[in-house]
Design an enzyme around this catalytic site. Structure first.
Site, PDB file in Angstrom:
ATOM      1  N   GLY A   1      -2.508   2.995  -2.006  1.00 60.77           N
ATOM      2  CA  GLY A   1      -2.082   1.803  -2.313  1.00 60.77           C
ATOM      3  C   GLY A   1      -1.710   1.827  -3.834  1.00 60.77           C
ATOM      4  CB  SER A   2      -1.338  -0.711  -6.385  1.00 63.82           C
ATOM      5  OG  SER A   2      -2.520  -1.435  -6.175  1.00 63.82           O
TER       6      SER A   2
ATOM      7  CD  GLU B   1       5.401   1.885  -6.757  1.00 66.43           C
ATOM      8  OE1 GLU B   1       4.287   1.267  -7.118  1.00 66.43           O
ATOM      9  OE2 GLU B   1       5.623   2.861  -5.938  1.00 66.43           O
TER      10      GLU B   1
ATOM     11  CB  ALA C   1      -2.137  -3.869   3.672  1.00 64.68           C
TER      12      ALA C   1
ATOM     13  CD1 TRP D   1       1.523  -4.151   1.608  1.00 67.23           C
ATOM     14  CD2 TRP D   1       3.616  -3.774   2.481  1.00 67.23           C
ATOM     15  NE1 TRP D   1       2.235  -3.970   0.643  1.00 67.23           N
ATOM     16  CE2 TRP D   1       3.546  -3.846   1.016  1.00 67.23           C
ATOM     17  CE3 TRP D   1       4.956  -3.349   3.023  1.00 67.23           C
ATOM     18  CZ2 TRP D   1       4.692  -3.612   0.207  1.00 67.23           C
ATOM     19  CZ3 TRP D   1       5.936  -3.090   2.054  1.00 67.23           C
ATOM     20  CH2 TRP D   1       5.938  -3.620   0.772  1.00 67.23           C
ATOM     21  CG  ASN D   2       4.508   1.444   1.841  1.00 69.02           C
ATOM     22  OD1 ASN D   2       3.226   1.568   2.195  1.00 69.02           O
ATOM     23  ND2 ASN D   2       4.978   1.910   0.909  1.00 69.02           N
TER      24      ASN D   2
ATOM     25  CB  CYS E   1       4.739   5.669  -2.604  1.00 69.50           C
ATOM     26  SG  CYS E   1       4.436   6.822  -1.232  1.00 69.50           S
TER      27      CYS E   1
ATOM     28  CE  LYS F   1      -8.812  -4.224   2.961  1.00 69.96           C
ATOM     29  NZ  LYS F   1      -7.726  -5.047   3.899  1.00 69.96           N
TER      30      LYS F   1
ATOM     31  CD  GLU G   1      -1.515  10.893  -1.248  1.00 67.25           C
ATOM     32  OE1 GLU G   1      -0.696  10.789  -2.061  1.00 67.25           O
ATOM     33  OE2 GLU G   1      -1.942  12.018  -0.994  1.00 67.25           O
ATOM     34  CG  LEU G   2      -3.281   6.052  -6.348  1.00 74.63           C
ATOM     35  CD1 LEU G   2      -3.943   5.862  -7.640  1.00 74.63           C
ATOM     36  CD2 LEU G   2      -3.895   5.054  -5.431  1.00 74.63           C
TER      37      LEU G   2
HETATM   38  P1  NAP Z   1      -2.390  -2.709  -2.976  1.00 78.51           P
HETATM   39  O1  NAP Z   1      -2.336  -3.811  -2.992  1.00 78.51           O
HETATM   40  O2  NAP Z   1      -2.885  -1.666  -3.663  1.00 78.51           O
HETATM   41  O3  NAP Z   1      -3.091  -2.426  -1.374  1.00 78.51           O
HETATM   42  C1  NAP Z   1      -3.516  -1.496  -0.733  1.00 78.51           C
HETATM   43  C2  NAP Z   1      -4.889  -1.557   0.166  1.00 78.51           C
HETATM   44  O4  NAP Z   1      -5.814  -2.094  -0.865  1.00 78.51           O
HETATM   45  C3  NAP Z   1      -4.792  -2.809   1.095  1.00 78.51           C
HETATM   46  O5  NAP Z   1      -5.349  -2.462   2.212  1.00 78.51           O
HETATM   47  C4  NAP Z   1      -5.355  -3.961   0.422  1.00 78.51           C
HETATM   48  O6  NAP Z   1      -5.902  -5.078   1.071  1.00 78.51           O
HETATM   49  C5  NAP Z   1      -6.537  -3.202  -0.418  1.00 78.51           C
HETATM   50  N1  NAP Z   1      -6.984  -3.754  -1.763  1.00 78.51           N
HETATM   51  C6  NAP Z   1      -6.194  -4.400  -2.269  1.00 78.51           C
HETATM   52  N2  NAP Z   1      -7.156  -5.027  -3.405  1.00 78.51           N
HETATM   53  C7  NAP Z   1      -8.460  -4.606  -2.993  1.00 78.51           C
HETATM   54  C8  NAP Z   1      -9.586  -4.676  -3.712  1.00 78.51           C
HETATM   55  N3  NAP Z   1      -9.690  -5.486  -5.137  1.00 78.51           N
HETATM   56  N4  NAP Z   1     -10.675  -3.798  -3.452  1.00 78.51           N
HETATM   57  C9  NAP Z   1     -10.656  -3.396  -2.096  1.00 78.51           C
HETATM   58  N5  NAP Z   1      -9.367  -3.282  -1.477  1.00 78.51           N
HETATM   59  C10 NAP Z   1      -8.367  -3.765  -2.093  1.00 78.51           C
HETATM   60  O7  NAP Z   1      -0.957  -1.764  -2.220  1.00 78.51           O
HETATM   61  P2  NAP Z   1       0.023  -2.385  -1.266  1.00 78.51           P
HETATM   62  O8  NAP Z   1       0.790  -3.447  -2.066  1.00 78.51           O
HETATM   63  O9  NAP Z   1      -0.608  -2.641   0.102  1.00 78.51           O
HETATM   64  O10 NAP Z   1       0.975  -1.131  -1.091  1.00 78.51           O
HETATM   65  C11 NAP Z   1       1.947  -0.857  -2.146  1.00 78.51           C
HETATM   66  C12 NAP Z   1       1.558   0.111  -3.200  1.00 78.51           C
HETATM   67  O11 NAP Z   1       1.199   1.364  -2.511  1.00 78.51           O
HETATM   68  C13 NAP Z   1       2.582   0.623  -4.104  1.00 78.51           C
HETATM   69  O12 NAP Z   1       2.225   0.931  -5.310  1.00 78.51           O
HETATM   70  C14 NAP Z   1       2.980   2.072  -3.375  1.00 78.51           C
HETATM   71  O13 NAP Z   1       3.680   2.918  -4.186  1.00 78.51           O
HETATM   72  C15 NAP Z   1       1.655   2.416  -2.974  1.00 78.51           C
HETATM   73  N6  NAP Z   1       1.681   3.793  -1.833  1.00 78.51           N
HETATM   74  C16 NAP Z   1       1.609   4.941  -2.314  1.00 78.51           C
HETATM   75  C17 NAP Z   1       1.635   5.830  -1.186  1.00 78.51           C
HETATM   76  C18 NAP Z   1       1.288   7.385  -1.513  1.00 78.51           C
HETATM   77  O14 NAP Z   1       1.376   8.310  -0.472  1.00 78.51           O
HETATM   78  N7  NAP Z   1       1.154   7.683  -2.790  1.00 78.51           N
HETATM   79  C19 NAP Z   1       2.169   5.521   0.109  1.00 78.51           C
HETATM   80  C20 NAP Z   1       2.396   4.281   0.434  1.00 78.51           C
HETATM   81  C21 NAP Z   1       2.346   3.059  -0.659  1.00 78.51           C
HETATM   82  P3  NAP Z   1      -5.327  -6.457   1.328  1.00 78.51           P
HETATM   83  O15 NAP Z   1      -4.081  -6.253   1.842  1.00 78.51           O
HETATM   84  O16 NAP Z   1      -6.263  -7.159   2.257  1.00 78.51           O
HETATM   85  O17 NAP Z   1      -5.119  -6.888   0.018  1.00 78.51           O
END
Ligand code: NAP
Length: 457
Positions: free
Chosen positions: A206-207, A359, A156, A130-131, A262, A154, A228-229
């Protein structure tokens, strides 16, 4: 299942959505697969004009879509507008460069001709955070589609409005139907899609926790995956840095999207001879930032995404204070409506503190004082993450030499970390695998095919 999106600045529900039934998701995936059969036949040069049009559409709708970003996830309206503009620019850069980057390569070996071609794989599923609701989704989709793949997004769940706006952008840019589609599946359906014959690859931003899960699922089905985490980027201030310049860079690097990036600078590693001066200036500048209504053009710091994330920041900081950390500015949530946390600088930190080891997804900046350059590098590398990082010094050669020793995917000398479509972006260690952006990103979801030609007889 019904779910809702909440404006983090007010706590009010802004929209309600229904998760798509599995049958609907599968039908969209099948349509995406059919679209691929046609889309793949176009040359890259024939695909490029669609992306120029996409850039125009993004700019035409920048105000409305920036507002949507801000209302759904709480960054300032200025940041949101800049995000949409950056997407438009990235689409133009790729439209300009992709044909060259995907040109066949001729290799000299023992036959008559050896050709390397780059061919699309098919339907690629993207799961996005979402960020940066527009940037993350398009940073993946633009190169993947230009290479000839089709894509399912898909997003957030709290930025579902943005997910449909992005789909609308492709429609308005007159892409062939189903080349890009947004889906709203539950987690089980995502797993099924990854395992299905339709999806040929997965890109997750994501995370780290979700990255492990999606990565494992992709691995089980032998699907190409890019992850990309999370990150905990070091921001190294050497003793020969321009301290005022570095402190300004620290504010910009830490405070992007209220610290929820991130690649935000997350650990401020400072040589002891300049630490006091740096800390004082950094705290002074952080204390001057105007936090408030993210739709107000004057606001510099928007919200934290939700109550859970806000509480996590409080807990991370409380543990550090308990272990002896000293708060130089900020340190508290703002009372009243919405999810706001004050820009915060912390000193007297130790390696046991969660604000150093984890983080921190918000505006808390721990300063870690070190005696010299080699300790700075060792501390920078003492992290499970390896995404970005920056080094501040007047000696550019020294900056590059230090950058080479930091275990990270992207390093900057005298700038905070940022992404650029002409440069690769991605992490190592628990920050993920694979690359986005540049020609490296363009080639993640292609079949790198070798065609070897020998003379007859
Ligand atoms: P997240 O909780 O990991 O969610 C990311 C995506 O995965 C969302 O679409 C989420 O959908 C989905 N998801 C969550 N749990 C899942 C599961 N069990 N099975 C399948 N899909 C699932 O991360 P976030 O809170 O949105 O974003 C923050 C994180 O992203 C931070 O750690 C940040 O550092 C990282 N990030 C990394 C980068 C990079 O380029 N390296 C860039 C931006 C952000 P729902 O919303 O429906 O749960």
């Amino acid at each position: 299942m019904e779910f809702q999106t909440v404006n983090p600045a007010t706590g009010e529900v802004t929209a309600r959505y229904l998760t798509m039934e599995t049958g609907e998701v599968n039908a969209i995936a099948a349509a995406s697969d059919r679209a691929f059969r046609h889309w793949r036949k176009l040359t890259v040069a024939e695909r490029a004009p669609f992306f120029i049009k996409l850039a125009t559409v993004l700019r035409e709708h920048a105000d409305a879509w920036a507002r949507l970003i801000t209302v759904e996830m709480g960054k300032t309206i200025g940041e949101s507008r800049a995000e949409v503009e950056k997407c438009a620019w990235m689409a133009e850069v790729y439209a300009d460069k992709a044909a060259g980057w995907l040109q066949d390569e001729e290799v000299v070996a023992d036959g008559q001709r050896h050709i390397v071609t780059f061919e699309p794989l098919g339907v690629i599923l993207s799961v996005m955070p979402w960020n940066y609701p527009f940037w993350q989704a398009l940073r993946f989709a633009v190169p993947s589609l230009l290479a000839g793949n089709t894509s399912l997004l898909k997003h957030a769940s709290n930025v579902t409005g943005c997910a449909f706006a992005i789909e609308e952008a492709f429609r308005l840019a007159e892409f062939p139907e189903n080349v890009f589609r947004t889906i709203v599946p539950d987690y089980e359906t995502i797993s099924d899609l990854i395992a299905s014959d339709v999806v040929q690859g997965v890109s997750l931003t994501g995370s780290t926790e979700v990255g492990r899960k999606i990565g494992a699922e992709a691995g089980r089905s032998l699907k190409k995956v890019v992850l990309e985490l999370g990150g905990s980027d070091p921001f190294i201030v050497l003793e020969d840095a321009d301290i005022d310049f570095a402190a300004r860079g620290a504010v910009a690097g830490r405070m992007v999207a209220a610290g929820q990036s991130c690649i935000a600078s997350k650990r401020f590693i400072v040589i002891e001879s300049v630490a006091e001066q740096f800390a004082a200036r950094f705290a002074e500048l952080m204390g001057e930032l105007k936090m408030g209504d993210p739709l107000d053009e004057q606001t510099q710091v928007g919200t934290i995404v939700n109550e859970f994330a806000l509480k996590e920041l409080e807990d991370q900081l409380a543990q550090a204070v308990e272990l002896g950390a000293r708060v130089l500015c900020g340190g508290k949530r703002r009372p009243g409506k919405g999810f706001f946390f004050e820009p915060t600088v912390v000193i007297d930190t130790t390696a046991e503190m969660r604000i150093v080891t984890e983080e921190v997804f918000g505006p808390i900046a721990p300063i870690i004082v070190v005696k010299d350059e080699s300790e700075a590098i060792a501390v920078a590398n003492a992290s499970e993450f390896g995404l970005g990082g920056s080094i501040w010094t007047r000696d550019l050669d020294r900056g590059v030499a230090v950058a080479r020793q930091v275990e990270s995917g992207t390093l900057f000398v005298n700038s905070f970390t940022k992404s650029d479509p002409r440069m690769p972006f991605g992490g190592i260690k628990n920050s993920g695998l694979g690359r986005e952006l540049s020609h490296f990103g363009l080639k993640e979801f292609v079949n790198i095919k070798g065609v070897n030609v020998y003379g007859h007889g």
